[in-house]
Motif scaffolding. Structure first.
Motif, PDB file in Angstrom:
ATOM      1  N   LEU A   9      -4.374   2.294  12.311  1.00 44.41           N
ATOM      2  CA  LEU A   9      -4.109   3.955  12.029  1.00 44.41           C
ATOM      3  C   LEU A   9      -3.037   4.540  12.588  1.00 44.41           C
ATOM      4  CD1 LEU A   9      -7.938   5.278  12.720  1.00 44.41           C
ATOM      5  CD2 LEU A   9      -6.748   4.840  10.749  1.00 44.41           C
ATOM      6  N   MET A  10      -2.576   3.860  13.643  1.00 46.86           N
ATOM      7  CA  MET A  10      -1.051   4.274  14.072  1.00 46.86           C
ATOM      8  C   MET A  10      -0.003   3.709  13.072  1.00 46.86           C
ATOM      9  SD  MET A  10      -1.187   5.957  16.904  1.00 46.86           S
ATOM     10  CE  MET A  10       0.338   5.583  17.364  1.00 46.86           C
ATOM     11  N   VAL A  11      -0.255   2.805  12.422  1.00 47.88           N
ATOM     12  CA  VAL A  11       0.509   2.295  11.569  1.00 47.88           C
ATOM     13  C   VAL A  11       0.510   2.878  10.304  1.00 47.88           C
ATOM     14  CG1 VAL A  11       1.003   0.421   9.724  1.00 47.88           C
ATOM     15  CG2 VAL A  11       0.759  -0.019  11.937  1.00 47.88           C
ATOM     16  N   THR A  12      -0.474   3.253   9.779  1.00 44.96           N
ATOM     17  CA  THR A  12      -0.879   4.218   8.531  1.00 44.96           C
ATOM     18  C   THR A  12       0.249   5.653   8.815  1.00 44.96           C
ATOM     19  OG1 THR A  12      -2.922   3.184   8.143  1.00 44.96           O
ATOM     20  CG2 THR A  12      -2.111   5.309   6.988  1.00 44.96           C
ATOM     21  N   ALA A  13      -0.156   6.351  10.182  1.00 37.99           N
ATOM     22  CA  ALA A  13       0.399   7.390  10.430  1.00 37.99           C
ATOM     23  C   ALA A  13       1.983   7.378  10.311  1.00 37.99           C
ATOM     24  CB  ALA A  13      -0.157   8.085  11.801  1.00 37.99           C
ATOM     25  N   THR A  14       2.318   6.092  10.791  1.00 34.57           N
ATOM     26  CA  THR A  14       3.816   6.038  11.079  1.00 34.57           C
ATOM     27  C   THR A  14       4.542   6.124   9.530  1.00 34.57           C
ATOM     28  OG1 THR A  14       3.700   4.708  13.000  1.00 34.57           O
ATOM     29  CG2 THR A  14       5.756   4.225  11.639  1.00 34.57           C
ATOM     30  N   GLY A  26       0.683  -1.280   0.069  1.00 38.72           N
ATOM     31  CA  GLY A  26       0.059  -0.141  -0.115  1.00 38.72           C
ATOM     32  C   GLY A  26       0.913   1.342   0.149  1.00 38.72           C
ATOM     33  N   ALA A  27       1.815   1.185   0.860  1.00 38.67           N
ATOM     34  CA  ALA A  27       2.735   2.390   0.835  1.00 38.67           C
ATOM     35  C   ALA A  27       3.515   2.752  -0.603  1.00 38.67           C
ATOM     36  CB  ALA A  27       3.936   2.195   1.946  1.00 38.67           C
ATOM     37  N   SER A  54      -8.725   0.838  -3.236  1.00 35.50           N
ATOM     38  CA  SER A  54      -8.271   0.283  -1.772  1.00 35.50           C
ATOM     39  C   SER A  54      -7.010  -0.341  -1.609  1.00 35.50           C
ATOM     40  CB  SER A  54      -9.593  -0.670  -1.242  1.00 35.50           C
ATOM     41  OG  SER A  54      -9.453  -1.882  -1.976  1.00 35.50           O
ATOM     42  N   THR A  55      -6.097  -0.025  -2.787  1.00 42.74           N
ATOM     43  CA  THR A  55      -4.979  -0.521  -2.650  1.00 42.74           C
ATOM     44  C   THR A  55      -3.897   0.250  -2.259  1.00 42.74           C
ATOM     45  OG1 THR A  55      -4.596  -0.006  -4.887  1.00 42.74           O
ATOM     46  CG2 THR A  55      -5.335  -2.317  -4.573  1.00 42.74           C
ATOM     47  N   ASP A  56      -4.197   1.675  -1.933  1.00 42.95           N
ATOM     48  CA  ASP A  56      -3.319   2.553  -1.063  1.00 42.95           C
ATOM     49  C   ASP A  56      -3.020   2.206   0.071  1.00 42.95           C
ATOM     50  OD1 ASP A  56      -5.869   3.527  -0.710  1.00 42.95           O
ATOM     51  OD2 ASP A  56      -4.893   5.159   0.041  1.00 42.95           O
ATOM     52  N   LEU A  57      -2.335   2.996   1.050  1.00 44.17           N
ATOM     53  CA  LEU A  57      -1.688   2.755   2.247  1.00 44.17           C
ATOM     54  C   LEU A  57      -3.114   2.616   3.187  1.00 44.17           C
ATOM     55  CD1 LEU A  57       0.486   2.092   4.234  1.00 44.17           C
ATOM     56  CD2 LEU A  57       0.916   4.772   4.431  1.00 44.17           C
ATOM     57  N   PHE A  58      -3.555   3.884   2.949  1.00 45.29           N
ATOM     58  CA  PHE A  58      -4.917   3.802   4.026  1.00 45.29           C
ATOM     59  C   PHE A  58      -5.902   2.802   3.623  1.00 45.29           C
ATOM     60  CE2 PHE A  58      -9.064   5.772   4.914  1.00 45.29           C
ATOM     61  CZ  PHE A  58      -9.032   5.974   6.354  1.00 45.29           C
ATOM     62  N   GLY A  59      -5.981   2.433   2.327  1.00 49.80           N
ATOM     63  CA  GLY A  59      -6.692   1.729   1.928  1.00 49.80           C
ATOM     64  C   GLY A  59      -6.772   0.075   2.466  1.00 49.80           C
ATOM     65  N   ARG A  60      -5.444  -0.266   2.308  1.00 49.08           N
ATOM     66  CA  ARG A  60      -5.019  -1.649   3.010  1.00 49.08           C
ATOM     67  C   ARG A  60      -5.067  -1.547   4.505  1.00 49.08           C
ATOM     68  NH1 ARG A  60      -4.367  -5.581  -0.562  1.00 49.08           N
ATOM     69  NH2 ARG A  60      -2.940  -4.793  -2.537  1.00 49.08           N
ATOM     70  N   ALA A  61      -4.739  -0.537   5.171  1.00 50.21           N
ATOM     71  CA  ALA A  61      -5.085  -0.424   6.666  1.00 50.21           C
ATOM     72  C   ALA A  61      -6.570  -0.498   6.702  1.00 50.21           C
ATOM     73  CB  ALA A  61      -4.370   0.945   7.277  1.00 50.21           C
ATOM     74  N   ARG A  62      -7.496   0.130   6.194  1.00 47.83           N
ATOM     75  CA  ARG A  62      -8.696   0.009   6.411  1.00 47.83           C
ATOM     76  C   ARG A  62      -9.449  -1.353   6.224  1.00 47.83           C
ATOM     77  NH1 ARG A  62     -11.454   3.347   2.318  1.00 47.83           N
ATOM     78  NH2 ARG A  62     -11.305   1.421   1.000  1.00 47.83           N
ATOM     79  N   ASP A  63      -8.879  -2.043   5.032  1.00 45.66           N
ATOM     80  CA  ASP A  63      -9.337  -3.366   4.856  1.00 45.66           C
ATOM     81  C   ASP A  63      -8.746  -4.283   6.071  1.00 45.66           C
ATOM     82  OD1 ASP A  63     -10.472  -2.743   2.479  1.00 45.66           O
ATOM     83  OD2 ASP A  63      -8.477  -3.140   1.424  1.00 45.66           O
ATOM     84  N   ILE A  64      -7.715  -4.072   6.747  1.00 39.27           N
ATOM     85  CA  ILE A  64      -7.101  -5.132   7.659  1.00 39.27           C
ATOM     86  C   ILE A  64      -8.078  -4.742   9.146  1.00 39.27           C
ATOM     87  CG2 ILE A  64      -5.188  -5.485   9.081  1.00 39.27           C
ATOM     88  CD1 ILE A  64      -3.365  -4.625   6.939  1.00 39.27           C
TER      89      ILE A  64
END
Length: 302
Positions: A253-258, A63-64, A232-242
């Motif tokens: 969300l902390m992982v995404t922010a990092t 996603g990143a 949904s394949t971007d960084l936030f989309g992947r985190a949201r799916d998980i």
């Protein structure tokens, strides 16, 4: 008769001014920071174990990469198109000026999320794209409904929106170049387009680069809005799916922010060196190396 030599004045003994307010403010800030870090470390709601497990998850890493690809492609579109729009706005042709103004009015006046929603609905708005002679042969035919191009629509939507802002940045940079530079180029026989390309734009880069770096960082974070496409394949989309599966949004969300913070930090370093490159010869302040060389030269001259 020898004249009496004047006594050398005593060296001034400088005493630094005491600033207790600075130390008090620093102490308060450090205390608050320590309390926050301790509270976050001992708060089970953050679920640091989940955070560490997903920080380097392959889905997050992919996603990143998609987020970086979106950022680079969208900014490339924005820079090229924004430069063209800026030149059109400064053109003596009223048709070009009006066209550029209408473009900026539309894309700056509507939210980027709404624009991305329209790009997501593009296959519903235009089912087919046909190029050819009216009532005659067709040269190009594209079935948009069967086209799976969410990534392309996201990059185009972000790039077209950002181009409106880049146009104003480039226009400000062009206007920062003295009028005498343009007059000198025209006196040498250059056309208006050659003057912009060879004389004005290279000098305007010193003004254009800093806000462009800020727009690049902003674009990185704006990519999280491509869920409107939907993508949904971007960084936030992947985190949201998980976290839609494990129901633990806070650590994800902390992982995404990092990751956003890490990528932004790298971009800020690149922006710093790029600004320093284009600012050569502008600042009168000498570097430490230049000051040492100047002092050595004066010592050798004595």
């Amino acid at each position: 008769m020898t004249q009496p030599t004047e006594a050398e004045p005593e060296p001034i003994r400088a005493i630094p001014l005491r600033r207790p307010g600075r130390w008090i403010a620093a102490g308060v800030i450090l205390a608050l920071l320590a309390l926050f870090l301790y509270g976050a470390a001992t708060n089970d709601a953050y679920r640091w174990g989940t955070y560490g497990r997903y920080l380097f998850d392959t889905r997050i890493l992919s996603g990143a990469v998609v987020t970086l690809e979106l950022t680079v492609i969208a900014m490339a579109i924005a820079i090229v198109l924004g430069t063209v729009l800026a030149v059109m706005r400064l053109s003596p042709n009223p048709v070009l000026r009006s066209t550029a103004w209408v473009y900026l009015w539309i894309f700056r006046g509507t939210p980027v999320y709404v624009q991305l929603v329209f790009w997501g609905l593009f296959p519903s708005l235009y089912k087919q794209i046909v190029l050819g002679v009216p009532f005659g042969p067709q040269f190009f035919h594209l079935d948009v409904q069967n086209l799976q191009a969410a990534f392309a629509f996201a990059a185009i939507g972000l790039g077209l929106n950002e181009a409106a802002y880049m146009a104003e940045i480039v226009r400000a940079g062009i206007n920062s170049v003295g009028e005498g530079q343009r007059e000198a180029s025209i006196a040498l026989g250059m056309s208006w387009g050659q003057t912009m390309r060879r004389t004005v734009l290279p000098q305007a880069m010193r003004v254009i680069i800093p806000p462009t770096g800020n727009e690049l960082i902003g674009m990185l974070k704006t990519t999280s809005l491509v869920t409107a496409i939907p993508l949904s394949t971007d960084l936030f989309g992947r985190a949201r799916d998980i976290y839609g599966v494990n129901f633990q949004p806070i650590p994800l969300l902390m992982v995404t922010a990092t990751w956003y913070l890490a990528i932004t930090s790298v971009l800020m370093v690149g922006q710093y060196y790029l600004e320093r490159y284009y600012s050569r010869g502008v600042s009168r302040q000498l570097t430490a190396k230049q000051l040492r060389e100047l002092a050595d030269a004066r010592t050798a001259a004595k």
